[in-house]
Design a protein around this motif. Structure first.
Motif, PDB file in Angstrom:
ATOM      1  N   SER A 268       0.815  -1.216   0.000  1.00 59.08           N
ATOM      2  CA  SER A 268       0.000   0.000   0.000  1.00 59.08           C
ATOM      3  C   SER A 268       0.848   1.266   0.000  1.00 59.08           C
ATOM      4  CB  SER A 268      -0.934   0.001   1.217  1.00 59.08           C
ATOM      5  OG  SER A 268      -0.185   0.131   2.428  1.00 59.08           O
ATOM      6  N   PHE A 269       2.159   1.119   0.195  1.00 63.25           N
ATOM      7  CA  PHE A 269       3.026   2.291   0.217  1.00 63.25           C
ATOM      8  C   PHE A 269       2.976   2.973  -1.142  1.00 63.25           C
ATOM      9  CE2 PHE A 269       7.102   4.543  -0.003  1.00 63.25           C
ATOM     10  CZ  PHE A 269       7.091   5.209   1.217  1.00 63.25           C
ATOM     11  N   PRO A 270       2.778   4.289  -1.199  1.00 62.35           N
ATOM     12  CA  PRO A 270       2.621   4.995  -2.478  1.00 62.35           C
ATOM     13  C   PRO A 270       3.952   5.160  -3.218  1.00 62.35           C
ATOM     14  CG  PRO A 270       2.551   6.566  -0.666  1.00 62.35           C
ATOM     15  CD  PRO A 270       2.603   5.191  -0.035  1.00 62.35           C
ATOM     16  N   ALA A 271       4.360   4.122  -3.902  1.00 60.42           N
ATOM     17  CA  ALA A 271       5.638   4.144  -4.618  1.00 60.42           C
ATOM     18  C   ALA A 271       5.453   3.544  -5.996  1.00 60.42           C
ATOM     19  CB  ALA A 271       6.696   3.369  -3.843  1.00 60.42           C
ATOM     20  N   ARG A 272       6.291   3.989  -6.916  1.00 58.39           N
ATOM     21  CA  ARG A 272       6.305   3.433  -8.262  1.00 58.39           C
ATOM     22  C   ARG A 272       7.339   2.313  -8.341  1.00 58.39           C
ATOM     23  NH1 ARG A 272       8.338   8.516 -11.271  1.00 58.39           N
ATOM     24  NH2 ARG A 272       9.691   8.341  -9.439  1.00 58.39           N
ATOM     25  N   VAL A 273       7.254   1.547  -9.408  1.00 59.24           N
ATOM     26  CA  VAL A 273       8.216   0.469  -9.617  1.00 59.24           C
ATOM     27  C   VAL A 273       9.635   1.009  -9.625  1.00 59.24           C
ATOM     28  CG1 VAL A 273       9.045  -1.221 -11.297  1.00 59.24           C
ATOM     29  CG2 VAL A 273       6.592  -1.055 -10.798  1.00 59.24           C
ATOM     30  N   ILE A 274       9.860   2.129 -10.305  1.00 61.61           N
ATOM     31  CA  ILE A 274      11.213   2.677 -10.386  1.00 61.61           C
ATOM     32  C   ILE A 274      11.713   3.100  -9.011  1.00 61.61           C
ATOM     33  CG2 ILE A 274      10.478   5.056 -10.876  1.00 61.61           C
ATOM     34  CD1 ILE A 274      13.509   3.164 -12.381  1.00 61.61           C
ATOM     35  N   ASP A 275      10.810   3.586  -8.136  1.00 56.74           N
ATOM     36  CA  ASP A 275      11.211   3.959  -6.775  1.00 56.74           C
ATOM     37  C   ASP A 275      11.668   2.726  -5.998  1.00 56.74           C
ATOM     38  OD1 ASP A 275      10.413   6.638  -7.216  1.00 56.74           O
ATOM     39  OD2 ASP A 275       8.343   6.108  -6.738  1.00 56.74           O
ATOM     40  N   LEU A 276      10.947   1.617  -6.173  1.00 58.55           N
ATOM     41  CA  LEU A 276      11.306   0.373  -5.499  1.00 58.55           C
ATOM     42  C   LEU A 276      12.678  -0.109  -5.949  1.00 58.55           C
ATOM     43  CD1 LEU A 276      10.512  -2.048  -3.686  1.00 58.55           C
ATOM     44  CD2 LEU A 276       9.420  -3.051  -5.701  1.00 58.55           C
ATOM     45  N   VAL A 277      12.933  -0.054  -7.245  1.00 61.73           N
ATOM     46  CA  VAL A 277      14.209  -0.526  -7.772  1.00 61.73           C
ATOM     47  C   VAL A 277      15.345   0.379  -7.310  1.00 61.73           C
ATOM     48  CG1 VAL A 277      15.520  -1.004  -9.874  1.00 61.73           C
ATOM     49  CG2 VAL A 277      13.087  -1.596  -9.752  1.00 61.73           C
ATOM     50  N   ARG A 278      15.111   1.685  -7.278  1.00 58.92           N
ATOM     51  CA  ARG A 278      16.161   2.628  -6.855  1.00 58.92           C
ATOM     52  C   ARG A 278      16.583   2.431  -5.411  1.00 58.92           C
ATOM     53  NH1 ARG A 278      13.406   7.988  -9.490  1.00 58.92           N
ATOM     54  NH2 ARG A 278      14.267   7.799 -11.616  1.00 58.92           N
ATOM     55  N   LEU A 279      15.725   1.812  -4.609  1.00 62.21           N
ATOM     56  CA  LEU A 279      16.118   1.545  -3.222  1.00 62.21           C
ATOM     57  C   LEU A 279      17.372   0.682  -3.156  1.00 62.21           C
ATOM     58  CD1 LEU A 279      12.689   0.902  -1.460  1.00 62.21           C
ATOM     59  CD2 LEU A 279      14.229   2.852  -1.134  1.00 62.21           C
ATOM     60  N   GLY A 280      17.631  -0.074  -4.226  1.00 62.36           N
ATOM     61  CA  GLY A 280      18.848  -0.866  -4.269  1.00 62.36           C
ATOM     62  C   GLY A 280      20.115  -0.037  -4.345  1.00 62.36           C
ATOM     63  N   LEU A 281      19.980   1.262  -4.603  1.00 63.46           N
ATOM     64  CA  LEU A 281      21.139   2.145  -4.724  1.00 63.46           C
ATOM     65  C   LEU A 281      21.398   2.958  -3.461  1.00 63.46           C
ATOM     66  CD1 LEU A 281      20.353   3.543  -8.298  1.00 63.46           C
ATOM     67  CD2 LEU A 281      22.136   1.883  -7.730  1.00 63.46           C
ATOM     68  N   TRP A 282      20.619   2.727  -2.412  1.00 67.31           N
ATOM     69  CA  TRP A 282      20.706   3.639  -1.274  1.00 67.31           C
ATOM     70  C   TRP A 282      22.059   3.607  -0.590  1.00 67.31           C
ATOM     71  CZ3 TRP A 282      21.559   2.600   3.872  1.00 67.31           C
ATOM     72  CH2 TRP A 282      21.460   1.260   4.281  1.00 67.31           C
ATOM     73  N   ARG A 283      22.756   2.472  -0.618  1.00 73.48           N
ATOM     74  CA  ARG A 283      24.076   2.429   0.024  1.00 73.48           C
ATOM     75  C   ARG A 283      25.057   3.342  -0.699  1.00 73.48           C
ATOM     76  NH1 ARG A 283      25.022  -1.166   3.985  1.00 73.48           N
ATOM     77  NH2 ARG A 283      23.514  -2.864   4.279  1.00 73.48           N
ATOM     78  N   ARG A 284      24.864   3.520  -1.999  1.00 71.27           N
ATOM     79  CA  ARG A 284      25.752   4.389  -2.763  1.00 71.27           C
ATOM     80  C   ARG A 284      25.324   5.851  -2.696  1.00 71.27           C
ATOM     81  NH1 ARG A 284      25.087  -0.027  -6.273  1.00 71.27           N
ATOM     82  NH2 ARG A 284      27.001  -1.163  -6.754  1.00 71.27           N
ATOM     83  N   ARG A 285      24.027   6.095  -2.729  1.00 71.31           N
ATOM     84  CA  ARG A 285      23.539   7.468  -2.874  1.00 71.31           C
ATOM     85  C   ARG A 285      22.858   8.014  -1.630  1.00 71.31           C
ATOM     86  NH1 ARG A 285      26.791   7.165  -6.319  1.00 71.31           N
ATOM     87  NH2 ARG A 285      26.364   6.602  -8.497  1.00 71.31           N
ATOM     88  N   GLY A 286      22.494   7.122  -0.685  1.00 73.76           N
ATOM     89  CA  GLY A 286      21.686   7.569   0.442  1.00 73.76           C
ATOM     90  C   GLY A 286      20.235   7.693   0.005  1.00 73.76           C
ATOM     91  N   LEU A 287      19.329   7.700   0.969  1.00 74.74           N
ATOM     92  CA  LEU A 287      17.903   7.750   0.642  1.00 74.74           C
ATOM     93  C   LEU A 287      17.507   9.043  -0.044  1.00 74.74           C
ATOM     94  CD1 LEU A 287      16.345   6.085   3.818  1.00 74.74           C
ATOM     95  CD2 LEU A 287      16.655   5.096   1.547  1.00 74.74           C
ATOM     96  N   LEU A 288      18.243  10.109   0.203  1.00 77.95           N
ATOM     97  CA  LEU A 288      17.916  11.405  -0.398  1.00 77.95           C
ATOM     98  C   LEU A 288      18.965  11.850  -1.412  1.00 77.95           C
ATOM     99  CD1 LEU A 288      16.716  13.298   2.818  1.00 77.95           C
ATOM    100  CD2 LEU A 288      15.325  12.087   1.126  1.00 77.95           C
ATOM    101  N   GLY A 289      19.816  10.939  -1.823  1.00 73.46           N
ATOM    102  CA  GLY A 289      20.884  11.297  -2.752  1.00 73.46           C
ATOM    103  C   GLY A 289      20.385  11.537  -4.166  1.00 73.46           C
ATOM    104  N   ARG A 290      21.194  12.225  -4.957  1.00 66.97           N
ATOM    105  CA  ARG A 290      20.843  12.499  -6.345  1.00 66.97           C
ATOM    106  C   ARG A 290      21.325  11.349  -7.217  1.00 66.97           C
ATOM    107  NH1 ARG A 290      22.520  18.424  -8.176  1.00 66.97           N
ATOM    108  NH2 ARG A 290      21.358  17.634 -10.001  1.00 66.97           N
ATOM    109  N   TYR A 291      20.470  10.919  -8.116  1.00 70.76           N
ATOM    110  CA  TYR A 291      20.802   9.806  -8.996  1.00 70.76           C
ATOM    111  C   TYR A 291      21.479  10.322 -10.253  1.00 70.76           C
ATOM    112  CZ  TYR A 291      17.627   7.250  -5.945  1.00 70.76           C
ATOM    113  OH  TYR A 291      17.031   6.694  -4.854  1.00 70.76           O
ATOM    114  N   THR A 292      22.482   9.598 -10.687  1.00 73.92           N
ATOM    115  CA  THR A 292      23.243   9.955 -11.873  1.00 73.92           C
ATOM    116  C   THR A 292      22.601   9.318 -13.106  1.00 73.92           C
ATOM    117  OG1 THR A 292      24.684   8.012 -11.777  1.00 73.92           O
ATOM    118  CG2 THR A 292      25.325   9.929 -10.440  1.00 73.92           C
TER     119      THR A 292
END
Length: 282
Positions: A82-106
């Motif tokens: 039920s969390f309001p997220a898109r598929v791309i948001d779910l996949v990007r969570l895999g990058l949090w160790r590199r970018r942080g939860l609020l980091g800018r994506y390259t």
């Protein structure tokens, strides 16, 4: 000489001193593909949570190499759809160790996520809300998240539950890909035929260790019978884990990020604590 990716040293895991995994010793070889099987309530998911550090040990330790990167895919029932997220948001969570939860994506991050979605057959699903996905589509999206994590150790808890046979085949292909890349993969599986066909190693768990090693040597009728007959694995009346002289339990255990001694073979019983101590993994 086979180098271990992680090791268990007299590991006991549980809840409120009620053990779900009891005195587990042994190691998982680096680059291995291992199925974890056992009755419902036998401690399989608990072991996964202990490895990743979600559940601290009651006693003993999990040993991991310095800098080990772990990807953990829990059961779908633990995902809040039920969390309001898109598929791309779910996949990007895999990058949090590199970018942080609020980091800018390259731009490379965006391409990495698109490539992961393509690899799991979800091209064009980037903007879909996750609550509109079928069970199989959600599992594919979760596998895409694991892909972008680029982990050394991959833990998958019942990834084939409630998905169609086509999705099972596609997910198995990804697991074989990870195995071929030399990653260490542990998967909780219920389908023993699937285990026999696709998993070189198997660990049978029924609160305690029943058997662990090459699948053809482990999935034997006598071992499966022992696991099925071990009612204590899921009984609410199972005894609490009390300290005793044999195992020398402390009030708590540890997860250790450290170098690991290299050694051959797996532990095939649940009382190899002295040998583990001699190997220096405690």
């Amino acid at each position: 000489m086979i180098e271990p990716a992680l090791a268990f040293a007299d590991l006991t895991l549980g809840y409120n001193r009620h053990p779900a995994v009891h005195h587990l010793d042994g190691h998982v070889a680096r680059g291995s593909l291992t199925a974890i099987v056992g009755p419902n309530g036998s401690g399989k998911s608990t072991l996964m949570k202990g490895i990743v550090g979600v559940l601290p040990p009651m006693a003993g330790a999990v040993r991991l190499p310095d800098g080990a990167r772990i990807a953990y895919l829990p059961q779908q029932s633990e995902i809040d759809r039920s969390f309001p997220a898109r598929v791309i948001d779910l996949v990007r969570l895999g990058l949090w160790r590199r970018r942080g939860l609020l980091g800018r994506y390259t731009p490379e991050d965006h391409q990495r996520c698109r490539s992961a979605l393509t690899a799991v057959g979800l091209t064009g699903f980037e903007e879909r809300p996750i609550d509109t996905l079928s069970g199989g589509q959600l599992q594919r999206a979760l596998f895409a998240r694991v892909l972008v994590q680029d982990a050394d150790i991959i833990l998958l808890d019942e990834p084939f539950n409630a998905v169609d046979s086509q999705t099972v085949g596609d997910l198995l292909a990804l697991i074989r890909r990870w195995h071929g890349e030399g990653r260490t993969v542990l998967v909780v599986v219920h389908d023993l035929d699937l285990v026999r066909r696709h998993f070189p190693d198997t660990l049978i768990l029924a609160r305690g260790l029943v058997a662990w090693g090459r699948t053809q040597d482990v999935l034997l009728p006598e071992n499966l019978s022992r696991a099925r007959g071990f009612d204590e694995a899921w009984s609410e009346d199972a005894p609490w884990c009390e300290a005793d002289d044999e195992h020398g339990h402390a009030e708590g255990g540890s997860i250790v990020l450290d170098g690991l001694d290299s050694h051959h073979g797996h532990a095939h019983h649940a009382h190899a604590g002295d040998a583990a101590r001699r190997r220096g993994i405690m």
